[in-house]
Write a protein that holds these residues in place. Structure first.
Motif, PDB file in Angstrom:
ATOM      1  N   PRO A  19       0.734  -1.184   0.180  1.00  0.00           N
ATOM      2  CA  PRO A  19      -0.047  -0.012   0.048  1.00  0.00           C
ATOM      3  C   PRO A  19       0.791   1.252   0.020  1.00  0.00           C
ATOM      4  O   PRO A  19       2.287   1.054   0.434  1.00  0.00           O
ATOM      5  CB  PRO A  19      -0.814  -0.062   1.209  1.00  0.00           C
ATOM      6  N   PRO A  20       0.270   2.302  -0.448  1.00  0.00           N
ATOM      7  CA  PRO A  20       0.956   3.519  -0.561  1.00  0.00           C
ATOM      8  C   PRO A  20       1.811   3.839   0.792  1.00  0.00           C
ATOM      9  O   PRO A  20       1.210   3.681   2.000  1.00  0.00           O
ATOM     10  CB  PRO A  20       0.309   4.700  -1.072  1.00  0.00           C
ATOM     11  N   ASP A  21       2.655   4.556   0.951  1.00  0.00           N
ATOM     12  CA  ASP A  21       3.366   4.900   2.087  1.00  0.00           C
ATOM     13  C   ASP A  21       4.006   3.527   2.940  1.00  0.00           C
ATOM     14  O   ASP A  21       4.619   4.053   4.020  1.00  0.00           O
ATOM     15  CB  ASP A  21       2.616   5.677   3.246  1.00  0.00           C
ATOM     16  N   LEU A  22       3.940   2.403   2.501  1.00  0.00           N
ATOM     17  CA  LEU A  22       4.268   1.390   3.274  1.00  0.00           C
ATOM     18  C   LEU A  22       5.376   0.491   2.563  1.00  0.00           C
ATOM     19  O   LEU A  22       5.241  -0.030   1.676  1.00  0.00           O
ATOM     20  CB  LEU A  22       3.199   0.406   3.538  1.00  0.00           C
ATOM     21  N   PRO A  23       6.478   0.301   3.333  1.00  0.00           N
ATOM     22  CA  PRO A  23       7.332  -0.537   2.857  1.00  0.00           C
ATOM     23  C   PRO A  23       6.895  -2.065   2.921  1.00  0.00           C
ATOM     24  O   PRO A  23       6.100  -2.204   3.448  1.00  0.00           O
ATOM     25  CB  PRO A  23       8.770  -0.630   3.994  1.00  0.00           C
ATOM     26  N   GLU A  24       7.516  -2.576   1.926  1.00  0.00           N
ATOM     27  CA  GLU A  24       6.916  -4.076   1.574  1.00  0.00           C
ATOM     28  C   GLU A  24       6.692  -4.957   2.878  1.00  0.00           C
ATOM     29  O   GLU A  24       5.865  -5.862   3.262  1.00  0.00           O
ATOM     30  CB  GLU A  24       7.784  -4.715   0.677  1.00  0.00           C
ATOM     31  N   ARG A  25       7.786  -4.830   3.737  1.00  0.00           N
ATOM     32  CA  ARG A  25       7.913  -5.933   4.904  1.00  0.00           C
ATOM     33  C   ARG A  25       6.911  -5.424   5.760  1.00  0.00           C
ATOM     34  O   ARG A  25       5.742  -6.252   6.352  1.00  0.00           O
ATOM     35  CB  ARG A  25       9.344  -5.599   5.553  1.00  0.00           C
ATOM     36  N   VAL A  26       6.592  -4.165   5.925  1.00  0.00           N
ATOM     37  CA  VAL A  26       5.573  -3.734   7.037  1.00  0.00           C
ATOM     38  C   VAL A  26       4.175  -4.049   6.135  1.00  0.00           C
ATOM     39  O   VAL A  26       3.105  -4.421   7.005  1.00  0.00           O
ATOM     40  CB  VAL A  26       5.609  -2.267   7.179  1.00  0.00           C
ATOM     41  N   ALA A  27       4.020  -3.820   5.021  1.00  0.00           N
ATOM     42  CA  ALA A  27       2.694  -4.253   4.160  1.00  0.00           C
ATOM     43  C   ALA A  27       2.280  -5.755   4.544  1.00  0.00           C
ATOM     44  O   ALA A  27       1.155  -6.066   4.971  1.00  0.00           O
ATOM     45  CB  ALA A  27       2.839  -3.894   2.703  1.00  0.00           C
ATOM     46  N   ARG A  28       3.348  -6.496   4.562  1.00  0.00           N
ATOM     47  CA  ARG A  28       2.980  -7.924   4.532  1.00  0.00           C
ATOM     48  C   ARG A  28       2.856  -8.407   5.987  1.00  0.00           C
ATOM     49  O   ARG A  28       1.789  -9.023   6.297  1.00  0.00           O
ATOM     50  CB  ARG A  28       4.162  -8.696   4.061  1.00  0.00           C
ATOM     51  N   VAL A  29       3.643  -7.804   6.832  1.00  0.00           N
ATOM     52  CA  VAL A  29       3.222  -8.372   8.512  1.00  0.00           C
ATOM     53  C   VAL A  29       1.910  -7.785   8.915  1.00  0.00           C
ATOM     54  O   VAL A  29       1.293  -8.572   9.520  1.00  0.00           O
ATOM     55  CB  VAL A  29       4.246  -7.669   9.314  1.00  0.00           C
ATOM     56  N   TYR A  30       1.363  -6.716   8.509  1.00  0.00           N
ATOM     57  CA  TYR A  30       0.166  -6.132   8.987  1.00  0.00           C
ATOM     58  C   TYR A  30      -1.024  -6.536   7.875  1.00  0.00           C
ATOM     59  O   TYR A  30      -2.208  -6.194   8.131  1.00  0.00           O
ATOM     60  CB  TYR A  30       0.404  -4.639   9.216  1.00  0.00           C
ATOM     61  N   GLY A  31      -0.584  -7.173   6.842  1.00  0.00           N
ATOM     62  CA  GLY A  31      -1.540  -7.362   5.981  1.00  0.00           C
ATOM     63  C   GLY A  31      -1.736  -9.000   5.942  1.00  0.00           C
ATOM     64  O   GLY A  31      -2.387  -9.596   6.615  1.00  0.00           O
ATOM     65  N   GLU A  32      -1.070  -9.481   5.064  1.00  0.00           N
ATOM     66  CA  GLU A  32      -1.451 -11.169   4.697  1.00  0.00           C
ATOM     67  C   GLU A  32      -1.049 -11.892   6.118  1.00  0.00           C
ATOM     68  O   GLU A  32      -1.528 -12.774   6.547  1.00  0.00           O
ATOM     69  CB  GLU A  32      -0.314 -11.694   3.849  1.00  0.00           C
ATOM     70  N   PHE A  33       0.032 -11.382   6.689  1.00  0.00           N
ATOM     71  CA  PHE A  33       0.454 -12.044   8.024  1.00  0.00           C
ATOM     72  C   PHE A  33      -0.516 -11.823   9.224  1.00  0.00           C
ATOM     73  O   PHE A  33      -0.937 -12.632   9.767  1.00  0.00           O
ATOM     74  CB  PHE A  33       1.892 -11.707   8.371  1.00  0.00           C
ATOM     75  N   ASP A  34      -0.947 -10.734   9.043  1.00  0.00           N
ATOM     76  CA  ASP A  34      -1.983 -10.288  10.449  1.00  0.00           C
ATOM     77  C   ASP A  34      -1.354 -10.541  11.827  1.00  0.00           C
ATOM     78  O   ASP A  34      -1.836 -11.449  12.247  1.00  0.00           O
ATOM     79  CB  ASP A  34      -3.290 -10.955  10.264  1.00  0.00           C
ATOM     80  N   LEU A  35      -0.633  -9.632  12.124  1.00  0.00           N
ATOM     81  CA  LEU A  35       0.269  -9.753  13.223  1.00  0.00           C
ATOM     82  C   LEU A  35      -0.748  -9.816  14.648  1.00  0.00           C
ATOM     83  O   LEU A  35      -0.484 -10.406  15.716  1.00  0.00           O
ATOM     84  CB  LEU A  35       1.098  -8.549  13.655  1.00  0.00           C
ATOM     85  N   SER A  36      -2.020  -9.214  14.498  1.00  0.00           N
ATOM     86  CA  SER A  36      -2.931  -9.381  15.431  1.00  0.00           C
ATOM     87  C   SER A  36      -3.564 -10.791  15.873  1.00  0.00           C
ATOM     88  O   SER A  36      -4.191 -10.874  16.974  1.00  0.00           O
ATOM     89  CB  SER A  36      -4.155  -8.608  15.251  1.00  0.00           C
ATOM     90  N   THR A  37      -3.239 -11.718  14.983  1.00  0.00           N
ATOM     91  CA  THR A  37      -3.506 -13.114  15.231  1.00  0.00           C
ATOM     92  C   THR A  37      -2.562 -13.890  15.928  1.00  0.00           C
ATOM     93  O   THR A  37      -2.834 -14.859  16.247  1.00  0.00           O
ATOM     94  CB  THR A  37      -3.885 -13.795  14.015  1.00  0.00           C
ATOM     95  N   VAL A  38      -1.408 -13.301  16.228  1.00  0.00           N
ATOM     96  CA  VAL A  38      -0.129 -14.088  16.770  1.00  0.00           C
ATOM     97  C   VAL A  38      -0.254 -14.169  18.357  1.00  0.00           C
ATOM     98  O   VAL A  38      -0.865 -13.369  18.890  1.00  0.00           O
ATOM     99  CB  VAL A  38       1.095 -13.294  16.309  1.00  0.00           C
ATOM    100  N   PRO A  39      -0.134 -15.587  18.754  1.00  0.00           N
ATOM    101  CA  PRO A  39      -0.373 -15.752  20.095  1.00  0.00           C
ATOM    102  C   PRO A  39       0.368 -14.942  21.050  1.00  0.00           C
ATOM    103  O   PRO A  39      -0.143 -14.689  21.991  1.00  0.00           O
ATOM    104  CB  PRO A  39       0.116 -17.355  20.328  1.00  0.00           C
TER     105      PRO A  39
END
Length: 292
Positions: A19-39
């Protein structure tokens, strides 16, 4: 299975453009990976937590309920810096799933509360997680809303916010001066800023952190130096900038919780944060400031 995002590798690109303004790593961690679901981030708040207010003996075994309470208490620590918050407009920069926004509305009476995040997936999750509150607005529309936008380009008018807070998001900001200028712009005269996250203690520490912690090496986090962050806020026109180290209430109990959970204790690299703290490389900080 790792309980925090695994380090990125050459064969580990995101599935599409960031997404605009987001580095690829940040985009994936908060997108596809969804850090909020991590135990390790039970409850979905996505922060290391502030553990000093937990009930019972200090050396007792920590539970998942304690973990969630620690994440909520970090927001309470930040929001508690605002004087007479009831009825004042608040902006949460880097709101994630918006759970801190809901806490600000429910427990502190801040209203309206606006959650801002640069990732469209996070905004969608925030609206879903807070659907009941958004629906309950009914006769009072605008009590809670979520906006897509970057910290360095806040989509709000000048002088429209009384209280601006950000919880464990600024370590991702590539443009801290831009964020500081925007914070100073959107805050009303006398408005307050409260920001908390982990920062490097010195420039030498900032250079050393990527060797110890993969998020600094793979582009997820930026090793900002705490004194430079404070100076950046001052340079943007904010005043009364104060820096309070709070790592004694964060790192050891977080690591102890990780060690006590069978599914988390072998997750080796996230537990290096305590090593970084004890070796003087980083700490967790609460920064506060006032507008013009």
């Amino acid at each position: 299975m790792t309980q925090q995002p695994p380090p990125a590798g050459p064969a580990d690109p995101p599935d599409g453009p960031a997404p605009p303004d987001l580095p690829e790593r940040v985009a994936r961690v908060y997108g596809e990976f969804d850090l909020s679901t991590v135990p390790a981030f039970a409850g979905g708040f996505i922060n290391f937590g502030y553990w000093t207010g937990l009930p019972g003996p200090a050396d007792r075994e920590l539970t998942t309920a304690d973990r969630v309470r620690s994440e909520e208490d970090l927001y309470r620590l930040v929001l508690g810096t605002f004087d007479r918050p009831r009825g004042r407009t608040a902006l949460d920069v880097g709101c994630g799933r918006g759970l801190g926004c809901a806490l600000a509305l429910r427990e502190f009476g801040l209203e309206p509360v606006i959650g801002l995040d640069a990732h469209p997936d996070q905004i969608a999750r925030a609206r879903d997680a807070n659907a009941d509150l958004l629906t309950a607005a009914g006769d009072s529309p605008g009590r809670l809303e979520f906006l897509l936008g970057a910290a360095q380009r806040i989509p709000l008018p000048d002088g429209s916010v009384d209280c601006l807070f950000s919880v464990e998001a600024a370590q991702h900001f590539r443009d801290l001066p831009g964020f500081a200028r925007e914070a100073a712009r959107v805050l009303r005269p006398g408005g307050r800023l409260a920001l908390t996250t982990f920062f490097a203690r010195t420039r030498a520490a900032a250079r050393a952190l990527p060797e110890l912690l993969p998020p600094y090496a793979d582009g997820l986090d930026v090793p900002h130096v705490v004194d430079e962050v404070a100076a950046t806020l001052t340079a943007a026109g904010l005043r009364e900038v104060r820096v309070r180290p709070i790592g004694d209430g964060v790192w050891e109990p977080y690591d102890r919780y990780m060690a006590q959970q069978p599914e988390l204790r072998d997750d080796e690299w996230p537990r290096r944060y305590l090593t970084a703290y004890e070796s003087g490389l980083l700490d967790y900080y609460l920064l506060t400031a006032a507008a013009g």
